[in-house]
Structures are given as structure tokens and as C-alpha cells.
Motif scaffolding. Structure first.
Motif, PDB file in Angstrom:
ATOM      1  N   HIS A  24      26.808   4.709 -69.509  1.00 18.54           N
ATOM      2  CA  HIS A  24      27.651   4.544 -68.322  1.00 18.54           C
ATOM      3  C   HIS A  24      29.061   5.101 -68.550  1.00 18.54           C
ATOM      4  O   HIS A  24      29.686   5.595 -67.603  1.00 18.54           O
ATOM      5  CB  HIS A  24      27.697   3.079 -67.919  1.00 18.54           C
ATOM      6  CG  HIS A  24      26.485   2.636 -67.159  1.00 18.54           C
ATOM      7  ND1 HIS A  24      26.464   2.495 -65.798  1.00 18.54           N
ATOM      8  CD2 HIS A  24      25.219   2.342 -67.572  1.00 18.54           C
ATOM      9  CE1 HIS A  24      25.262   2.121 -65.392  1.00 18.54           C
ATOM     10  NE2 HIS A  24      24.489   2.017 -66.460  1.00 18.54           N
ATOM     11  N   ASP A  27      28.667   8.831 -68.083  1.00 19.32           N
ATOM     12  CA  ASP A  27      28.434   9.082 -66.657  1.00 19.32           C
ATOM     13  C   ASP A  27      29.726   8.958 -65.855  1.00 19.32           C
ATOM     14  O   ASP A  27      29.947   9.713 -64.894  1.00 19.32           O
ATOM     15  CB  ASP A  27      27.388   8.109 -66.105  1.00 19.32           C
ATOM     16  CG  ASP A  27      25.984   8.432 -66.579  1.00 19.32           C
ATOM     17  OD1 ASP A  27      25.771   9.514 -67.174  1.00 19.32           O
ATOM     18  OD2 ASP A  27      25.076   7.586 -66.373  1.00 19.32           O
ATOM     19  N   ALA A  28      30.594   8.012 -66.240  1.00 17.70           N
ATOM     20  CA  ALA A  28      31.866   7.843 -65.526  1.00 17.70           C
ATOM     21  C   ALA A  28      32.770   9.050 -65.732  1.00 17.70           C
ATOM     22  O   ALA A  28      33.435   9.502 -64.787  1.00 17.70           O
ATOM     23  CB  ALA A  28      32.564   6.561 -65.993  1.00 17.70           C
ATOM     24  N   ALA A  31      31.329  11.830 -63.595  1.00 22.94           N
ATOM     25  CA  ALA A  31      31.587  11.583 -62.176  1.00 22.94           C
ATOM     26  C   ALA A  31      33.035  11.892 -61.820  1.00 22.94           C
ATOM     27  O   ALA A  31      33.311  12.489 -60.762  1.00 22.94           O
ATOM     28  CB  ALA A  31      31.254  10.132 -61.822  1.00 22.94           C
ATOM     29  N   GLU A 200      30.654   7.821 -50.602  1.00 19.86           N
ATOM     30  CA  GLU A 200      31.062   7.512 -51.973  1.00 19.86           C
ATOM     31  C   GLU A 200      32.131   8.468 -52.496  1.00 19.86           C
ATOM     32  O   GLU A 200      33.053   8.048 -53.204  1.00 19.86           O
ATOM     33  CB  GLU A 200      29.844   7.527 -52.903  1.00 19.86           C
ATOM     34  CG  GLU A 200      30.123   7.008 -54.303  1.00 19.86           C
ATOM     35  CD  GLU A 200      30.585   5.555 -54.348  1.00 19.86           C
ATOM     36  OE1 GLU A 200      31.179   5.162 -55.360  1.00 19.86           O
ATOM     37  OE2 GLU A 200      30.345   4.814 -53.362  1.00 19.86           O
ATOM     38  N   ARG A 204      35.845   7.198 -53.736  1.00 26.96           N
ATOM     39  CA  ARG A 204      36.382   7.462 -55.075  1.00 26.96           C
ATOM     40  C   ARG A 204      37.702   8.232 -55.014  1.00 26.96           C
ATOM     41  O   ARG A 204      38.617   7.976 -55.809  1.00 26.96           O
ATOM     42  CB  ARG A 204      35.343   8.223 -55.898  1.00 26.96           C
ATOM     43  CG  ARG A 204      34.118   7.372 -56.224  1.00 26.96           C
ATOM     44  CD  ARG A 204      33.034   8.150 -56.947  1.00 26.96           C
ATOM     45  NE  ARG A 204      31.922   7.275 -57.293  1.00 26.96           N
ATOM     46  CZ  ARG A 204      30.875   7.632 -58.018  1.00 26.96           C
ATOM     47  NH1 ARG A 204      30.785   8.885 -58.468  1.00 26.96           N
ATOM     48  NH2 ARG A 204      29.921   6.774 -58.291  1.00 26.96           N
ATOM     49  N   LEU A 279      35.498   3.777 -62.472  1.00 23.76           N
ATOM     50  CA  LEU A 279      34.095   4.087 -62.207  1.00 23.76           C
ATOM     51  C   LEU A 279      33.186   3.473 -63.262  1.00 23.76           C
ATOM     52  O   LEU A 279      32.055   3.061 -62.959  1.00 23.76           O
ATOM     53  CB  LEU A 279      33.897   5.601 -62.134  1.00 23.76           C
ATOM     54  CG  LEU A 279      34.660   6.323 -61.014  1.00 23.76           C
ATOM     55  CD1 LEU A 279      34.401   7.827 -61.075  1.00 23.76           C
ATOM     56  CD2 LEU A 279      34.309   5.762 -59.649  1.00 23.76           C
ATOM     57  N   ASP A 282      33.003  -0.228 -62.445  1.00 20.52           N
ATOM     58  CA  ASP A 282      32.213  -0.371 -61.221  1.00 20.52           C
ATOM     59  C   ASP A 282      30.729  -0.191 -61.505  1.00 20.52           C
ATOM     60  O   ASP A 282      29.891  -0.940 -60.987  1.00 20.52           O
ATOM     61  CB  ASP A 282      32.687   0.667 -60.198  1.00 20.52           C
ATOM     62  CG  ASP A 282      31.857   0.636 -58.926  1.00 20.52           C
ATOM     63  OD1 ASP A 282      31.832  -0.422 -58.267  1.00 20.52           O
ATOM     64  OD2 ASP A 282      31.233   1.667 -58.597  1.00 20.52           O
ATOM     65  N   SER A 283      30.393   0.793 -62.325  1.00 19.36           N
ATOM     66  CA  SER A 283      28.976   1.042 -62.613  1.00 19.36           C
ATOM     67  C   SER A 283      28.351  -0.121 -63.377  1.00 19.36           C
ATOM     68  O   SER A 283      27.176  -0.450 -63.166  1.00 19.36           O
ATOM     69  CB  SER A 283      28.820   2.340 -63.413  1.00 19.36           C
ATOM     70  OG  SER A 283      29.290   2.215 -64.732  1.00 19.36           O
ATOM     71  N   ARG A 286      27.629  -3.102 -61.043  1.00 22.34           N
ATOM     72  CA  ARG A 286      26.534  -2.826 -60.124  1.00 22.34           C
ATOM     73  C   ARG A 286      25.165  -2.929 -60.799  1.00 22.34           C
ATOM     74  O   ARG A 286      24.139  -2.798 -60.143  1.00 22.34           O
ATOM     75  CB  ARG A 286      26.729  -1.439 -59.497  1.00 22.34           C
ATOM     76  CG  ARG A 286      27.985  -1.371 -58.621  1.00 22.34           C
ATOM     77  CD  ARG A 286      28.305   0.004 -58.154  1.00 22.34           C
ATOM     78  NE  ARG A 286      27.509   0.381 -56.991  1.00 22.34           N
ATOM     79  CZ  ARG A 286      27.664   1.558 -56.348  1.00 22.34           C
ATOM     80  NH1 ARG A 286      28.568   2.429 -56.764  1.00 22.34           N
ATOM     81  NH2 ARG A 286      26.903   1.835 -55.311  1.00 22.34           N
TER      82      ARG A 286
END
Length: 288
Positions: A24, A27-28, A31, A200, A204, A279, A282-283, A286
Motif C-alpha cells: 500500500h 501504491d500510494a 497514485a 476520485e 485527491r 493516500l 486512506d488505503s 479502506r
């Protein structure tokens, strides 16, 4: 600033696995890099105000940091913040920075993110994924310990010098304060934008703009001094005042902000790192 929660006496037994945390975190970063259009920052359109960076370089850097974030999360899993942990994470972070520099052929793509997101990876290894406040509190507790083995180059870094010159918190102060721009500004702006029905990408971008409007960004100060910081904060506040990036006038203001920052050869790199932190948090929440 809201008070951070007290650290628990014992590590939670439902903390997130190190591999999930590292995945994650990467991935952040990806992103954040891909998010478009960001003012004067690397994105899908180009290099922004950065001559030595492009999107491909940012993506290579992010992926090269996966072993670093994994090692950080493993080191912090099942333990409490301590001097020994702080210095172990610092060593891992320096090794990660070297890996990043090899992946980017010497370009500093994510030095700030290694510190910010790396600390949050450590905090995430101590708590459930939806406990954002506790994750930030543990990360802050680690950051408050000094690294007794830090090389002299750390104190001579651009961020350290700018923080001292302009008397701003910088990335280290942000961490020691519990990441308020991610926890109290970024996440709240993200939630508000989603509640208003924004897609989204716009949500962001609104979170990024909210961070820029408040942050004393040492990247802006380093590249353009107070003129750049004032322009960024003033422009970001104007975007927010006029409906954010999803509104026509807000989008026009965003383009105007970018043009002004490009003219000053400055970019809000510190805000970008804190958006990545936002992010990441947040990920994790979730996942629940």
C-alpha cells in the motif's frame, strides 16, 4: 491541533501485515505520481518544474522502495517506539535512499517520502489499519527520538537548512507533530470531496490543494523562497474558495497557480509527499 491519542501499553494483535503495508505504501507513491493535473509537479503531462524527474523515473523510484517499506514494517511489527527502533529504521531508510538513487540514476524522487511514508509504515505495523490517529501517534513517537548515527549530510540537507533559515517545521517537524497535514487536512479534504460526489481524481486533487494551502513547504522555500511559498498558498486558497478543482473557476485557478509556480521554477514537493501519506492512510482504513 487535536491532541493525539495516548499510545497503548501493548501492541495491538490485529495489526496489518508488513507485506500489505509495503504494498500500500508503494501504491500510494504511484497514485500520487500519476495524479493529474498537479501544479508544477511531475504527472502524466510531464515534469512540471523538475528538470531531473519524469513520471517513469517516479514510478521506478516508488517500486524500488518496496523492499525498504517491507523492512521497516517488519522491524516495527510487534514492538513499541524506542531509540533502538528509531536507529534501526534510520539505517533501513538510508539503504532505501541508496536503492532509490540507483533506480533513478541519481535523481532524488522520494527522499522525503522515505521519511514520511516510512514512519507511517512503522506506525501501521503497530495498529489496526483503520486506526489512523494511532498509526500517526506511534510514527510521531518514533520520530521524536534522535538518530545518534545520522551522517552529517542529514543536518546539511536542503530541507534541514531551509527549516532553520525560515523557522518552519519541515518534514521532521511534521512527523514529530503527528502528521497533521495528512491526518487533519488531507484525509478530511478527501472525505469531504467524496461526500460531495466528486470523482476520485478530483477528490485527491482537492486534498492536495488543501495541503498546499496550509503547509510551509520546504521544497517551495528551497527552490523559490518566500515568494514561491506565498504564491502557492495564496493560489491554493483561491482554488478552494472557488469550488475546488471540480468547479470551472477552481480549475482555471489551478492552471493559473501552476503557471505562477512554473515561472518561479518551484514545486510543492513537500505537499506531494504528504498527499502520498494521506493516500496511504486512506488505503489502509479502506481495508476494514
Amino acid at each position: 491541533m487535536n491532541a493525539l491519542p495516548l499510545l497503548r501499553d501493548e501492541v495491538r494483535d490485529h495489526s496489518t501485515s508488513p507485506l500489505i503495508i509495503a504494498t500500500h505504501a508503494v501504491d500510494a507513491l504511484i497514485a500520487e505520481a500519476r495524479l493529474t493535473p498537479k501544479p508544477a509537479l511531475v504527472d502524466e503531462r510531464g515534469s512540471g518544474a523538475h528538470r531531473d524527474l519524469d513520471l517513469d523515473t517516479m514510478l521506478r523510484s516508488a517500486r524500488a522502495l518496496q523492499p525498504t517499506f517491507l523492512a521497516i514494517a517488519r522491524a516495527a511489527h510487534g514492538v513499541q517506539p524506542s531509540q533502538a527502533l528509531r536507529e534501526q529504521l534510520a539505517r533501513i531508510g538510508r539503504e532505501g535512499e541508496a536503492a532509490m538513487m540507483r533506480a533513478t540514476n541519481g535523481s532524488n524522487a522520494h527522499r522525503g517520502a522515505i521519511w514520511i511514508v516510512g514512519l507511517l509504515c512503522a506506525g501501521a505495523a503497530m495498529h489496526a489499519p483503520d486506526e489512523s490517529d494511532a498509526i500517526c501517534a506511534s510514527a510521531a513517537a518514533i520520530a521524536r527520538y534522535d538518530d545518534r548515527y545520522a551522517p552529517a549530510s542529514v543536518k546539511a540537507s536542503h530541507g534541514a537548512r531551509v527549516s532553520e533559515r525560515y523557522r518552519v517545521a519541515g518534514a521532521r517537524g511534521e512527523a514529530r507533530d503527528g502528521f497533521p497535514h495528512a491526518r487533519l487536512i488531507g484525509l478530511l479534504a478527501l472525505d469531504d470531496a467524496r461526500a460531495r460526489g466528486l470523482d476520485e481524481s478530483d477528490a485527491r486533487l482537492d486534498a492536495l490543494i488543501a495541503i498546499i494551502a496550509s503547509l510551509d513547504d520546504t521544497c517551495l522555500l528551497h527552490r523559490g523562497g518566500m515568494n514561491a511559498l506565498d504564491a502557492a498558498q495564496r493560489g491554493a486558497k483561491y482554488v478552494m474558495k472557488h469550488g475546488g478543482v471540480s468547479a470551472q473557476e477552481g480549475r482555471t485557478a489551478l492552471a493559473r497557480l501552476e503557471a505562477e509556480l512554473l515561472a518561479l521554477n518551484a514545486s510543492p514537493g513537500g505537499a506531494a509527499d504528504l498527499l502520498a501519506a494521506t493516500l496511504f492512510l486512506d488505503s489502509l482504513r479502506r481495508l476494514v
